[in-house]
Each structure stands twice: as C-alpha cells, then as structure tokens.
Write a protein that holds these residues in place. Structure first.
Motif, mmCIF file in Angstrom:
data_model
loop_
_atom_site.group_PDB
_atom_site.id
_atom_site.type_symbol
_atom_site.label_atom_id
_atom_site.label_comp_id
_atom_site.label_asym_id
_atom_site.label_seq_id
_atom_site.Cartn_x
_atom_site.Cartn_y
_atom_site.Cartn_z
ATOM 1 N N GLN A 1 19.198 32.690 32.093
ATOM 2 C CA GLN A 1 18.277 33.080 31.013
ATOM 3 C C GLN A 1 17.642 34.439 31.279
ATOM 4 O O GLN A 1 17.401 35.225 30.361
ATOM 5 C CB GLN A 1 17.195 32.013 30.839
ATOM 6 N N LYS A 2 17.389 34.728 32.555
ATOM 7 C CA LYS A 2 16.749 35.999 32.916
ATOM 8 C C LYS A 2 17.743 37.158 32.996
ATOM 9 O O LYS A 2 17.335 38.308 33.110
ATOM 10 C CB LYS A 2 16.024 35.858 34.262
ATOM 11 N N GLY A 3 19.047 36.856 32.997
ATOM 12 C CA GLY A 3 20.039 37.925 32.977
ATOM 13 C C GLY A 3 20.773 38.180 34.281
ATOM 14 O O GLY A 3 21.610 39.085 34.350
ATOM 15 N N LEU A 4 20.481 37.395 35.321
ATOM 16 C CA LEU A 4 21.208 37.591 36.581
ATOM 17 C C LEU A 4 22.634 37.064 36.460
ATOM 18 O O LEU A 4 23.592 37.753 36.805
ATOM 19 C CB LEU A 4 20.483 36.902 37.739
ATOM 20 N N TYR A 5 22.759 35.821 35.997
ATOM 21 C CA TYR A 5 24.085 35.231 35.813
ATOM 22 C C TYR A 5 24.521 35.405 34.359
ATOM 23 O O TYR A 5 23.737 35.177 33.442
ATOM 24 C CB TYR A 5 24.080 33.743 36.162
ATOM 25 N N ASN A 6 25.778 35.776 34.181
ATOM 26 C CA ASN A 6 26.327 35.900 32.828
ATOM 27 C C ASN A 6 26.914 34.587 32.340
ATOM 28 O O ASN A 6 26.858 34.282 31.156
ATOM 29 C CB ASN A 6 27.390 36.996 32.800
ATOM 30 N N GLN A 7 27.460 33.810 33.283
ATOM 31 C CA GLN A 7 28.030 32.502 32.947
ATOM 32 C C GLN A 7 27.708 31.538 34.088
ATOM 33 O O GLN A 7 27.668 31.939 35.251
ATOM 34 C CB GLN A 7 29.553 32.586 32.793
ATOM 35 N N VAL A 8 27.502 30.262 33.744
ATOM 36 C CA VAL A 8 27.263 29.218 34.746
ATOM 37 C C VAL A 8 28.236 28.066 34.490
ATOM 38 O O VAL A 8 28.384 27.606 33.354
ATOM 39 C CB VAL A 8 25.804 28.701 34.690
ATOM 40 N N TYR A 9 28.885 27.580 35.553
ATOM 41 C CA TYR A 9 29.927 26.567 35.434
ATOM 42 C C TYR A 9 29.552 25.293 36.203
ATOM 43 O O TYR A 9 28.734 25.319 37.117
ATOM 44 C CB TYR A 9 31.258 27.124 35.941
ATOM 45 N N GLU A 10 30.203 24.198 35.808
ATOM 46 C CA GLU A 10 29.900 22.887 36.373
ATOM 47 C C GLU A 10 30.416 22.717 37.803
ATOM 48 O O GLU A 10 29.866 21.940 38.573
ATOM 49 C CB GLU A 10 30.509 21.777 35.492
ATOM 50 N N SER A 11 31.476 23.443 38.156
ATOM 51 C CA SER A 11 32.089 23.247 39.471
ATOM 52 C C SER A 11 32.641 24.555 40.005
ATOM 53 O O SER A 11 32.829 25.528 39.251
ATOM 54 C CB SER A 11 33.230 22.223 39.376
ATOM 55 N N VAL A 12 32.928 24.572 41.308
ATOM 56 C CA VAL A 12 33.536 25.743 41.942
ATOM 57 C C VAL A 12 34.933 25.993 41.360
ATOM 58 O O VAL A 12 35.333 27.143 41.159
ATOM 59 C CB VAL A 12 33.611 25.553 43.474
ATOM 60 N N GLU A 13 35.653 24.900 41.065
ATOM 61 C CA GLU A 13 36.995 25.032 40.501
ATOM 62 C C GLU A 13 36.958 25.750 39.149
ATOM 63 O O GLU A 13 37.753 26.658 38.880
ATOM 64 C CB GLU A 13 37.655 23.655 40.346
ATOM 65 N N GLU A 14 36.010 25.347 38.298
ATOM 66 C CA GLU A 14 35.870 25.996 36.990
ATOM 67 C C GLU A 14 35.442 27.448 37.150
ATOM 68 O O GLU A 14 35.913 28.337 36.426
ATOM 69 C CB GLU A 14 34.837 25.246 36.140
ATOM 70 N N LEU A 15 34.559 27.687 38.102
ATOM 71 C CA LEU A 15 34.100 29.058 38.374
ATOM 72 C C LEU A 15 35.271 29.942 38.783
ATOM 73 O O LEU A 15 35.454 31.043 38.238
ATOM 74 C CB LEU A 15 33.037 29.039 39.481
ATOM 75 N N ASP A 16 36.072 29.471 39.736
ATOM 76 C CA ASP A 16 37.182 30.283 40.235
ATOM 77 C C ASP A 16 38.208 30.579 39.139
ATOM 78 O O ASP A 16 38.723 31.698 39.043
ATOM 79 C CB ASP A 16 37.861 29.586 41.414
ATOM 80 N N GLU A 17 38.471 29.592 38.321
ATOM 81 C CA GLU A 17 39.413 29.789 37.218
ATOM 82 C C GLU A 17 38.892 30.857 36.245
ATOM 83 O O GLU A 17 39.631 31.744 35.816
ATOM 84 C CB GLU A 17 39.618 28.459 36.481
#
Length: 252
Positions: free
Chosen positions: A176-192
C-alpha cells in the motif's frame, strides 16, 4: 540456515540473477556488501544483460540487515563509518546501475535489508515479507538506508516504521505504501511471476529502459555524499554509551 556465505550471479537469456546468502538470516557483513555492490556494478556494465533480478538464498528471511557480529566489534569512528558505508555502497550501486533491478523478496526483511529492497526498481514479494526498521532499538537510526526507504514509502511511512522500531509491518502495508509492487501467496508463485516479468522486460529497448531509470532516480545525484554523511552519523552513535550497553545486552 547453514552453509557458507556467498554472492553469486547467473546470467541466462539476458537476465542476470544476483543472489546473496549468509547463514545468519542473510545478514550482511562488510565483505559480502562490497562483493554485492561490485557484482551489481559489473552486471550494469555488461551489454549482454538486459535486466537484473536481486534475491537472497533460503526461504525464511530476505535480509536481516547489517552483521551483528561486526556491529558489536566497532570501537572507533572510522571503523564505524566504513561499516555503515557498506549498505550505502550497495544502494548507490543499485541507483547508478543502468539496468532495471527487480527485487525478489521471499521473507522478512530488517534494517539495511529494507534499504536494499527499497533501492530496487520493481519489487515483488510474498505475503511473508514483513518489514522492520529496528535501528532505534540499539541506539542508532536508519540514517544510511533512510533516503532509499523514504523514496519508496514517503516521509510519513518511513518515519512511522523508523520510530516504531519494534514492529514488523506486513507485506500488504508495504504494498500500500509503494515498496512492493506485487505480493504473492507463496515463494513458488513469486518466482514464477518474477521470471515472467523479467522475460517481458527483455523485449523492450535497453536504451529506453536506461533513460527511464535515469528519470526515476533524478534528484538523487547527491547520494554519494549524502549517504557517506549518514554513515558518519551512525558510526558516531554506535560508539555511544547507550548503544554499547544495549549491544552488550543483546550479545548476552
């Protein structure tokens, strides 16, 4: 976490993945910080590389900040300045790098680690990637990383977590503050998602991305001097009686 500390780079199809690791929750001593800054600079100068992914090893913590072992061993102002300049050099290397740097933040990040995440150009995280600026807890402050954190969170957000130094702020707050552009449920989803995003960037004009990066970082041209001055402040404060006593209690 166990294993030997490292900074390593793997380049494939125009994507350079730079990974750092330290068994103490990916805390970063001076030698690793220097290697990380150099690796980022070299990748930025390599014409074969179009985009950089910055990540850490392990799955629990992105970066626990500065090395506590080195912090407690500081006994003079010059050593303190050199120590705190480590994160300054990494942030400045990221700032000057002509390639977009994608942050891959898999877990909690503290202190200097928040500064590194803030210096990426596009930052993607898991829901476990809470952040904390804990420096005030030991009698210093997030002086060196502050400009990078403020650039992403704004002065209000940065001052909130700097003053509330005992609290982890969750990944949704950071988004919300602008540090992260996207947040994912798992490391696997993040890496993909990180790989897909990096591949997409490789299709763009490198010159256009280079010029965009200059625009995004305009107004930070004085950071070489600014962050060096901030390192002096931290180097002085770490020698204070308050901080020495606090670090002694933490050590025990």
């Amino acid at each position: 976490m166990s294993g030997e500390p490292y900074v390593k780079q793997n380049t494939e199809n125009g994507i350079a993945t730079i990974e750092f690791f330290h068994p103490a929750h990916n805390s970063l001593p001076g030698d690793l910080l220097a290697k990380l800054a150099n690796t980022i600079t070299e990748a930025g100068n390599d014409d074969k590389i179009k985009v950089i992914i910055l990540k850490s090893g392990g799955d629990r913590t992105f970066c626990a900040g500065a090395s506590f072992t080195e912090l407690i061993s500081i006994n003079d102002a010059e050593t303190g300045k050199v120590f705190f300049s480590g994160f300054a050099n990494v942030i400045n290397a990221m700032r000057k790098c002509p390639k977009f740097i994608i942050g891959r933040i898999q877990g909690k990040t503290v202190g200097g680690g928040v500064g590194v995440a803030s210096a990426t150009d596009y930052c993607m995280a898991t829901k476990f990637a809470a952040i904390k600026l804990s420096e005030l807890n030991v009698g210093i402050g997030p002086f060196v990383v502050g400009p990078a954190v403020e650039r992403k969170l704004g002065l209000s957000g940065m001052s909130q977590i700097a003053i509330d130094a005992n609290t982890f702020y969750d990944a949704e707050w950071a988004k919300q503050k602008g540090l992260y552009n996207q947040v994912y449920e798992s490391v696997e989803e993040l890496d993909e998602a990180v790989q897909k995003f990096a591949k997409g960037l490789c299709n763009y004009n490198p010159e256009a991305m280079k010029e965009m990066k200059k625009v995004f970082w305009s107004g930070t041209e004085n950071w070489d001097e600014l962050l060096a001055e901030r390192a002096v402040i931290s180097g002085r404060l770490v020698l204070s009686d308050f901080t020495k006593e606090t670090l002694k209690r933490f050590e025990e």
